[in-house]
Enzyme design. Structure first.
Site, PDB file in Angstrom:
ATOM      1  N   TYR A  27     -13.717  52.041  -8.164  1.00 43.63           N
ATOM      2  CA  TYR A  27     -14.969  52.033  -7.408  1.00 43.63           C
ATOM      3  C   TYR A  27     -14.709  52.257  -5.930  1.00 43.63           C
ATOM      4  O   TYR A  27     -13.620  51.998  -5.419  1.00 43.63           O
ATOM      5  CB  TYR A  27     -15.704  50.700  -7.579  1.00 43.63           C
ATOM      6  CG  TYR A  27     -15.006  49.542  -6.906  1.00 43.63           C
ATOM      7  CD1 TYR A  27     -15.273  49.212  -5.585  1.00 43.63           C
ATOM      8  CD2 TYR A  27     -14.044  48.808  -7.589  1.00 43.63           C
ATOM      9  CE1 TYR A  27     -14.596  48.167  -4.959  1.00 43.63           C
ATOM     10  CE2 TYR A  27     -13.377  47.767  -6.973  1.00 43.63           C
ATOM     11  CZ  TYR A  27     -13.652  47.457  -5.656  1.00 43.63           C
ATOM     12  OH  TYR A  27     -12.981  46.448  -5.036  1.00 43.63           O
ATOM     13  N   PHE A  38     -16.996  49.562   2.555  1.00 42.92           N
ATOM     14  CA  PHE A  38     -16.563  48.173   2.719  1.00 42.92           C
ATOM     15  C   PHE A  38     -15.492  47.767   1.725  1.00 42.92           C
ATOM     16  O   PHE A  38     -14.819  46.756   1.912  1.00 42.92           O
ATOM     17  CB  PHE A  38     -17.755  47.192   2.645  1.00 42.92           C
ATOM     18  CG  PHE A  38     -18.537  47.265   1.367  1.00 42.92           C
ATOM     19  CD1 PHE A  38     -18.112  46.613   0.224  1.00 42.92           C
ATOM     20  CD2 PHE A  38     -19.710  47.989   1.319  1.00 42.92           C
ATOM     21  CE1 PHE A  38     -18.837  46.678  -0.953  1.00 42.92           C
ATOM     22  CE2 PHE A  38     -20.458  48.057   0.141  1.00 42.92           C
ATOM     23  CZ  PHE A  38     -20.007  47.406  -0.993  1.00 42.92           C
ATOM     24  N   ASP A  39     -15.287  48.543   0.663  1.00 42.35           N
ATOM     25  CA  ASP A  39     -14.257  48.194  -0.315  1.00 42.35           C
ATOM     26  C   ASP A  39     -13.981  49.389  -1.214  1.00 42.35           C
ATOM     27  O   ASP A  39     -14.859  50.236  -1.435  1.00 42.35           O
ATOM     28  CB  ASP A  39     -14.707  46.996  -1.152  1.00 42.35           C
ATOM     29  CG  ASP A  39     -13.558  46.299  -1.868  1.00 42.35           C
ATOM     30  OD1 ASP A  39     -12.385  46.630  -1.610  1.00 42.35           O
ATOM     31  OD2 ASP A  39     -13.833  45.406  -2.697  1.00 42.35           O
ATOM     32  N   ILE A  58     -21.653  41.154  -9.268  1.00 40.76           N
ATOM     33  CA  ILE A  58     -23.059  41.171  -8.855  1.00 40.76           C
ATOM     34  C   ILE A  58     -23.934  41.720  -9.988  1.00 40.76           C
ATOM     35  O   ILE A  58     -23.470  42.488 -10.834  1.00 40.76           O
ATOM     36  CB  ILE A  58     -23.269  41.977  -7.555  1.00 40.76           C
ATOM     37  CG1 ILE A  58     -22.790  43.422  -7.701  1.00 40.76           C
ATOM     38  CG2 ILE A  58     -22.590  41.277  -6.379  1.00 40.76           C
ATOM     39  CD1 ILE A  58     -23.106  44.313  -6.511  1.00 40.76           C
ATOM     40  N   TYR A  84     -25.691  41.182  -2.938  1.00 41.91           N
ATOM     41  CA  TYR A  84     -25.304  39.906  -2.351  1.00 41.91           C
ATOM     42  C   TYR A  84     -26.448  39.179  -1.654  1.00 41.91           C
ATOM     43  O   TYR A  84     -26.260  38.081  -1.140  1.00 41.91           O
ATOM     44  CB  TYR A  84     -24.132  40.117  -1.378  1.00 41.91           C
ATOM     45  CG  TYR A  84     -22.885  40.567  -2.117  1.00 41.91           C
ATOM     46  CD1 TYR A  84     -22.061  39.651  -2.748  1.00 41.91           C
ATOM     47  CD2 TYR A  84     -22.568  41.917  -2.210  1.00 41.91           C
ATOM     48  CE1 TYR A  84     -20.940  40.058  -3.440  1.00 41.91           C
ATOM     49  CE2 TYR A  84     -21.440  42.336  -2.906  1.00 41.91           C
ATOM     50  CZ  TYR A  84     -20.635  41.402  -3.516  1.00 41.91           C
ATOM     51  OH  TYR A  84     -19.526  41.813  -4.216  1.00 41.91           O
ATOM     52  N   PHE A 101     -22.367  52.223  -4.891  1.00 47.05           N
ATOM     53  CA  PHE A 101     -21.025  52.218  -5.462  1.00 47.05           C
ATOM     54  C   PHE A 101     -20.816  53.497  -6.263  1.00 47.05           C
ATOM     55  O   PHE A 101     -21.641  53.843  -7.108  1.00 47.05           O
ATOM     56  CB  PHE A 101     -20.835  51.042  -6.428  1.00 47.05           C
ATOM     57  CG  PHE A 101     -20.673  49.711  -5.776  1.00 47.05           C
ATOM     58  CD1 PHE A 101     -19.420  49.248  -5.408  1.00 47.05           C
ATOM     59  CD2 PHE A 101     -21.767  48.899  -5.538  1.00 47.05           C
ATOM     60  CE1 PHE A 101     -19.262  48.005  -4.819  1.00 47.05           C
ATOM     61  CE2 PHE A 101     -21.626  47.657  -4.955  1.00 47.05           C
ATOM     62  CZ  PHE A 101     -20.368  47.206  -4.587  1.00 47.05           C
TER      63      PHE A 101
END
Length: 116
Positions: A27, A38-39, A58, A84, A101
Site C-alpha cells: 500500500y 504518510f505511509d 481502519i 482515523y 490508499f
C-alpha cells in the site's frame, strides 16, 4: 461517507477475502487534501500483513479490501469517519482527514495469484 474502490488492475475475480483471513498487501497512503504521502509498505521494503474483518485496521480497509480479489490493485478513497476520524494518527494524519490508499492484494492465507 465510507469507502469507494477504483480498480487499477483486476485480480482473479474469484478469490475474495473473508473475515478472519490473513492478508498480505502492499500500500501507499496519501492525504486526499493535498496528496502528501504518510505511509508506504513499498518504501518500508516489506508488505503489510493483517487479519481482515475484525477491526485490526481502519474500517475503510476492512470494507474496501473485502471487495478486492486476489492479485487486484486498486485505489481506496476513504472518508475520515472510515479512517482515523477526529483523532487523526501518529502526528502525520490530521483530524478528520480523508485518505487515499493505493493497495495491492498479494496473498490470502499465504496463497498468492495462481496458487489459491
Amino acid at each position: 461517507m465510507g469507502v469507494t474502490k477504483r480498480t487499477l488492475r483486476p485480480g482473479d475475480g474469484v478469490t475474495f477475502p473473508s473475515a478472519n483471513d490473513h492478508l498480505t498487501m502492499h500500500y501507499v497512503g496519501t492525504l486526499a487534501s493535498d496528496g502528501s504521502q504518510f505511509d508506504s509498505s513499498i518504501k518500508k521494503g516489506r508488505p503489510f500483513r493483517f487479519t481482515i474483518g475484525i477491526g485490526k485496521v481502519i474500517r475503510g480497509w476492512d470494507e474496501g479490501v473485502a471487495q478486492m480479489s486476489l492479485g487486484e490493485k486498486a485505489v481506496l478513497e476513504i472518508t475520515s469517519d472510515y479512517g482515523y476520524g477526529r483523532r487523526g494518527a501518529g502526528g502525520v494524519i490530521p483530524p478528520n482527514a480523508d485518505l487515499v490508499f493505493e493497495v495491492e492484494l498479494l496473498e490470502i492465507n499465504g496463497k498468492g495469484p495462481g496458487t489459491a
